[in-house]
Structures are given as structure tokens and as C-alpha cells.
Enzyme design. Structure first.
Site, mmCIF file in Angstrom:
data_model
loop_
_atom_site.group_PDB
_atom_site.id
_atom_site.type_symbol
_atom_site.label_atom_id
_atom_site.label_comp_id
_atom_site.label_asym_id
_atom_site.label_seq_id
_atom_site.Cartn_x
_atom_site.Cartn_y
_atom_site.Cartn_z
ATOM 1 C CE LYS A 53 40.424 35.116 36.529
ATOM 2 N NZ LYS A 53 40.006 36.051 35.490
ATOM 3 C CD GLN A 97 36.645 36.828 34.257
ATOM 4 O OE1 GLN A 97 37.354 36.769 35.248
ATOM 5 N NE2 GLN A 97 37.014 36.319 33.092
ATOM 6 C CG ASP A 120 43.430 40.897 34.226
ATOM 7 O OD1 ASP A 120 43.849 39.748 34.479
ATOM 8 O OD2 ASP A 120 42.227 41.188 34.178
#
Ligand code: NAP
Length: 282
Positions: A53, A97, A120
Site C-alpha cells: 500500500k 490494517q 476502506d
């Protein structure tokens, strides 16, 4: 004759568009776009995801801010960090995460992220807005599937779509996106009777199950578009999808491979969402 949907190529094309968008944003508003990436603990798969990422951020010109916290981090410490990031004007998107270490309440930590920075697309407000077909940040993997369909010229309108899997991060948002695109959608799961019958009706079949090669050729209609979200291991430990690719492909009009299909799109859509979040914040 089937056509392979090349997720890597689509992903590259979209990243180029995102880079241009980021450049334009910087020129117009005189500031950077920032993504905060929070990793708690030392889950090795999570470390790889986070690294990828951060690399993607560099590639498209987004500034990443990494926060690595030890596995012993307390609930209070984790919440304090997220609250700081919520109030930090340099940060347009916050990514925590998952999975978090077991002693932490993930739901509570994620709930602190406002919908405007929830890149997200997991929070209740973004999910609710998606259900109401209102502007929102959409979960990256299903949104990536929609982008691929669009770029391939596959319009879900009027088609029968079957989504196998109903998770909050893939199956449910996938079904909503297809519904919002005017498909007639059936969502299947582990309690669905006669799954084969449902799948055989699909013009667009999306597999998001987490079981290696679960969708077999006898479950697929001739000419169907088959999208494989699964990331599984076969009997030899090799990466494969939820679809028995070798046997299913001949029946399809389009099919995504694993690896190289849906997978490469997910991080790209995270970059897309971060740019969107920045644009909406000005
Ligand atoms: P998940 O939360 O475990 O959900 C799996 C879904 O499949 C559940 O809804 C489950 O039904 C359903 N299911 C399980 N066994 C079934 C069966 N025998 N028949 C019908 N349905 C069945 O998984 P997920 O997070 O959605 O992920 C699904 C797959 O996608 C995994 O392989 C994951 O690694 C992959 N994935 C890939 C990406 C990517 O970037 N490519 C991103 C996310 C996930 P119930 O609800 O009834 O239990």
C-alpha cells in the site's frame, strides 16, 4: 472463446489516471494528499499488504504516513492514535490494517474513523450510503470489480448477477454495487439450498467464498462473465481462486484469473478512494 480480464493491465491504467488526478489536486490546492496506514502487531501477511500500500502511494504521488505499533498496544493507545489522525488535516484517509491483535476491539477502533476518511469503505455510514445509492467511499475489492467490468464494456444493466458470499467487505457491497448498476441480484451463502441451480442462472457470477476451486464448470452458464475474488491455496500450496479456472474458462465469455485478476485492483482502488476523499474534503 473466452476473454481473460487482465487485472494488472486495468490496475495500471487506473493508476495512471489517479496519478494525474493527484497531480491536478496538488496544483489546484497547493497541498499533498495524505494516507495514514496503521499496523498494530507483527502479522507477516499484514506487513506485506502495508508495504504494498505504501509502495502504491509512492507510485501515484500520495504521501503515506506509517504508524507501526507493537502487539501489546492497548485499546486506549490505539484509539488515541486514530483520534489524532481523524483531527490531522494532512490526512485524507485512514487505513487500519486488519486483523488487529485479538485483545483489541477492532469494531470500536474502526468506528472512530469518520466516513469522510474511511478509505476502506467499511463503516456503517459508507455502507448505508451505498445501499441508498448515494455518494460514498466504496469497499475497494468490489469497487475494483465494477471498474474492471466497466473497462471491459460489460454493463450489468438487465443482467442476472449471482454473488456467492455475503461478507461485509466483499459479498454485500458487491451485491449492492451490481444492484445499483441495474442488475437483478441474488446473494448466496453457506445456507443457500441448491447453490448450483442459482449459479447456473448467472449472466455475471461473482465468487467471494474463500474455498479453493469451489465453483466448478457444471455450475456455470454458457457465456457467463465469471469474476473470481477468492485468494486461496490449492492442494500444492499454490495461489488459486474460488473458481476451478482451467475447467470453467471454456464456458465463459469473460473470466478473471487468480493471480492477476481482482487482486491487483484492490490496492489501486484504495488509492482511488484516497484521491476521492481528498477531493470531497475541499
Ligand atoms: P468470508 O468473510 O469468509 O466470507 C465468505 C462467504 O462465503 C460467507 O458469506 C460464507 O457464507 C460463504 N461461503 C462459505 N462456504 C460456502 C459454501 N460452501 N457455499 C456457499 N457459500 C459459502 O470471506 P471474504 O472476506 O468475503 O473473502 C472471500 C474470498 O475473497 C477469500 O478467498 C479472500 O481471501 C478473498 N479476498 C480477496 C481480496 C482481493 O483483494 N482479491 C479481498 C478480500 C477478500 P456464510 O455467510 O453463510 O458463512
Amino acid at each position: 472463446m473466452f476473454k481473460l480480464i487482465d487485472g494488472k493491465a486495468h490496475s495500471q491504467g487506473i493508476r495512471q489516471e489517479i496519478s494525474k488526478g493527484v497531480e491536478e489536486y496538488k496544483k489546484n490546492f497547493g497541498k499533498e494528499i495524505g494516507l495514514a496506514v496503521v499496523l498494530i502487531g507483527d502479522n507477516s501477511a499484514s506487513k506485506v499488504y502495508v508495504r504494498n500500500k505504501i509502495k502504491a502511494c509512492e507510485e501515484v504521488g500520495i504521501k503515506s504516513y506509517s504508524y507501526y505499533l507493537p502487539a501489546e498496544t492497548s485499546q486506549n493507545q490505539a484509539e488515541e492514535l486514530v483520534n489524532e489522525l481523524v483531527n490531522d488535516e494532512r490526512i485524507n484517509g485512514i487505513l487500519v490494517q486488519l486483523p488487529l491483535p485479538e485483545h483489541l476491539n477492532s469494531e470500536k477502533i474502526l468506528s472512530l474513523i469518520p466516513m469522510s476518511k474511511d478509505v476502506d469503505g467499511f463503516c456503517a455510514e459508507n455502507m448505508g450510503s451505498l445501499c441508498m445509492n448515494k455518494e460514498c467511499l466504496v469497499a475497494c475489492t468490489p469497487n475494483g470489480v465494477m471498474k474492471m467490468l466497466e473497462r471491459e464494456g460489460i454493463d450489468p444493466k438487465g443482467k442476472k448477477a449471482v454473488v456467492v458470499g455475503r461478507s461485509n467487505i466483499v459479498g454485500k457491497p458487491m451485491a449492492m454495487l451490481l444492484l445499483n448498476a441495474d442488475a437483478t441480484v441474488t446473494v448466496c451463502h453457506s445456507k443457500t439450498p441448491d447453490l448450483k441451480k442459482q449459479c447456473l442462472e448467472a449472466d455475471i457470477l461473482v465468487a467471494a467464498i474463500g474455498r479453493a476451486k469451489f465453483i466448478t464448470a457444471d455450475m456455470v452458464k454458457e457465456g457467463a462473465v465469471v469474476i473470481d475474488v477468492g485468494m486461496d491455496r490449492d492442494e500444492n500450496g499454490k495461489l488459486c481462486g474460488d473458481v476451478d479456472f482451467e475447467n470453467v474458462k471454456e464456458k465463459c465469455s469473460y473470466i478473471t484469473p487468480v493471480p492477476g485478476g481482482v487482486g491487483p485492483m484492490t490496492i489501486t482502488m484504495l488509492m482511488y478512494n484516497t484521491l476521492e476523499a481528498a477531493k470531497r474534503s475541499v
